[in-house]
Write a protein that holds these residues in place. Structure first.
Motif, PDB file in Angstrom:
ATOM      1  N   ALA A  96       0.853  -1.179   0.000  1.00 16.53           N
ATOM      2  CA  ALA A  96       0.000   0.000   0.000  1.00 16.53           C
ATOM      3  C   ALA A  96       0.894   1.237   0.000  1.00 16.53           C
ATOM      4  O   ALA A  96       1.973   1.221   0.606  1.00 16.53           O
ATOM      5  CB  ALA A  96      -0.897   0.007   1.225  1.00 16.53           C
ATOM      6  N   PRO A  97       0.477   2.301  -0.653  1.00 21.87           N
ATOM      7  CA  PRO A  97       1.316   3.500  -0.711  1.00 21.87           C
ATOM      8  C   PRO A  97       1.314   4.257   0.609  1.00 21.87           C
ATOM      9  O   PRO A  97       0.505   3.997   1.495  1.00 21.87           O
ATOM     10  CB  PRO A  97       0.651   4.330  -1.816  1.00 21.87           C
ATOM     11  CG  PRO A  97      -0.770   3.904  -1.787  1.00 21.87           C
ATOM     12  CD  PRO A  97      -0.762   2.455  -1.405  1.00 21.87           C
ATOM     13  N   ILE A  98       2.219   5.215   0.708  1.00 17.01           N
ATOM     14  CA  ILE A  98       2.199   6.083   1.870  1.00 17.01           C
ATOM     15  C   ILE A  98       0.907   6.894   1.846  1.00 17.01           C
ATOM     16  O   ILE A  98       0.350   7.145   0.774  1.00 17.01           O
ATOM     17  CB  ILE A  98       3.435   7.008   1.900  1.00 17.01           C
ATOM     18  CG1 ILE A  98       3.504   7.886   0.653  1.00 17.01           C
ATOM     19  CG2 ILE A  98       4.709   6.170   2.028  1.00 17.01           C
ATOM     20  CD1 ILE A  98       4.652   8.887   0.673  1.00 17.01           C
ATOM     21  N   PRO A  99       0.392   7.309   2.998  1.00 15.68           N
ATOM     22  CA  PRO A  99      -0.920   7.964   3.058  1.00 15.68           C
ATOM     23  C   PRO A  99      -1.054   9.181   2.139  1.00 15.68           C
ATOM     24  O   PRO A  99      -2.103   9.389   1.535  1.00 15.68           O
ATOM     25  CB  PRO A  99      -1.041   8.355   4.529  1.00 15.68           C
ATOM     26  CG  PRO A  99      -0.245   7.327   5.253  1.00 15.68           C
ATOM     27  CD  PRO A  99       0.918   7.031   4.350  1.00 15.68           C
ATOM     28  N   LYS A 100       0.025   9.919   1.998  1.00 11.22           N
ATOM     29  CA  LYS A 100      -0.030  11.111   1.153  1.00 11.22           C
ATOM     30  C   LYS A 100      -0.424  10.754  -0.276  1.00 11.22           C
ATOM     31  O   LYS A 100      -1.067  11.549  -0.964  1.00 11.22           O
ATOM     32  CB  LYS A 100       1.350  11.791   1.171  1.00 11.22           C
ATOM     33  CG  LYS A 100       1.494  13.006   0.284  1.00 11.22           C
ATOM     34  CD  LYS A 100       2.897  13.571   0.393  1.00 11.22           C
ATOM     35  CE  LYS A 100       3.063  14.788  -0.499  1.00 11.22           C
ATOM     36  NZ  LYS A 100       4.448  15.351  -0.406  1.00 11.22           N
ATOM     37  N   TYR A 101      -0.046   9.576  -0.723  1.00 10.36           N
ATOM     38  CA  TYR A 101      -0.298   9.164  -2.101  1.00 10.36           C
ATOM     39  C   TYR A 101      -1.275   7.997  -2.171  1.00 10.36           C
ATOM     40  O   TYR A 101      -1.211   7.181  -3.084  1.00 10.36           O
ATOM     41  CB  TYR A 101       1.019   8.761  -2.771  1.00 10.36           C
ATOM     42  CG  TYR A 101       2.010   9.884  -2.904  1.00 10.36           C
ATOM     43  CD1 TYR A 101       3.304   9.755  -2.401  1.00 10.36           C
ATOM     44  CD2 TYR A 101       1.662  11.080  -3.533  1.00 10.36           C
ATOM     45  CE1 TYR A 101       4.213  10.784  -2.520  1.00 10.36           C
ATOM     46  CE2 TYR A 101       2.567  12.114  -3.656  1.00 10.36           C
ATOM     47  CZ  TYR A 101       3.851  11.957  -3.141  1.00 10.36           C
ATOM     48  OH  TYR A 101       4.751  12.986  -3.264  1.00 10.36           O
TER      49      TYR A 101
END
Length: 126
Positions: A96-101
């Motif tokens: 899963a991507p970092i929350p920002k992305y």
């Protein structure tokens, strides 16, 4: 948080389906994806999918053979792998991507991973 399964030993030309269960209802609205790492190689992007499933992106090396999908009701990500080749031998990871992305497939493709699942080994024999 991410539990991958479904790997194994298969002959060239065969198929496997990997699953990745997302625990605890996390990563709602997130893009999700798959990466792989062969022995002695860097981890590489394989495929990604939007939250709705309406958008997908697959690496050129597996295009036409691998299909990514998800079932949000089951909190599960899938990777269907067909026409497997020995070069597909690797440990496969869901991510899963970092929350920002969290909604950006392109970010996941570029490696902005915030959470890795444990790997599942895929071995393709000649």
């Amino acid at each position: 948080q991410l539990q991958a399964s479904g790997g194994g030993l298969v002959q060239a030309g065969g198929s496997l389906r990997l699953s990745c269960v997302v625990a605890g209802g996390t990563f709602v609205s997130y893009v999700m994806g798959w990466f792989r790492q062969a022995p002695g190689e860097e981890r590489e992007f394989v495929a990604a999918i939007s939250w709705s499933g309406g958008s997908t992106y697959v690496a050129d090396s597996v295009k036409g053979r691998f299909i990514i999908s998800r079932d949000n009701a089951k909190s599960t990500l899938y990777l269907e792998m067909n026409s497997l080749e020995p070069e597909d031998t690797a440990v496969y990871y869901c991510a899963a991507p970092i929350p920002k992305y969290r909604t950006a497939i392109s970010a996941l493709q570029r490696g902005y991973v915030g959470t890795w699942g444990q790997g599942t080994q895929v071995t393709v024999s000649n």
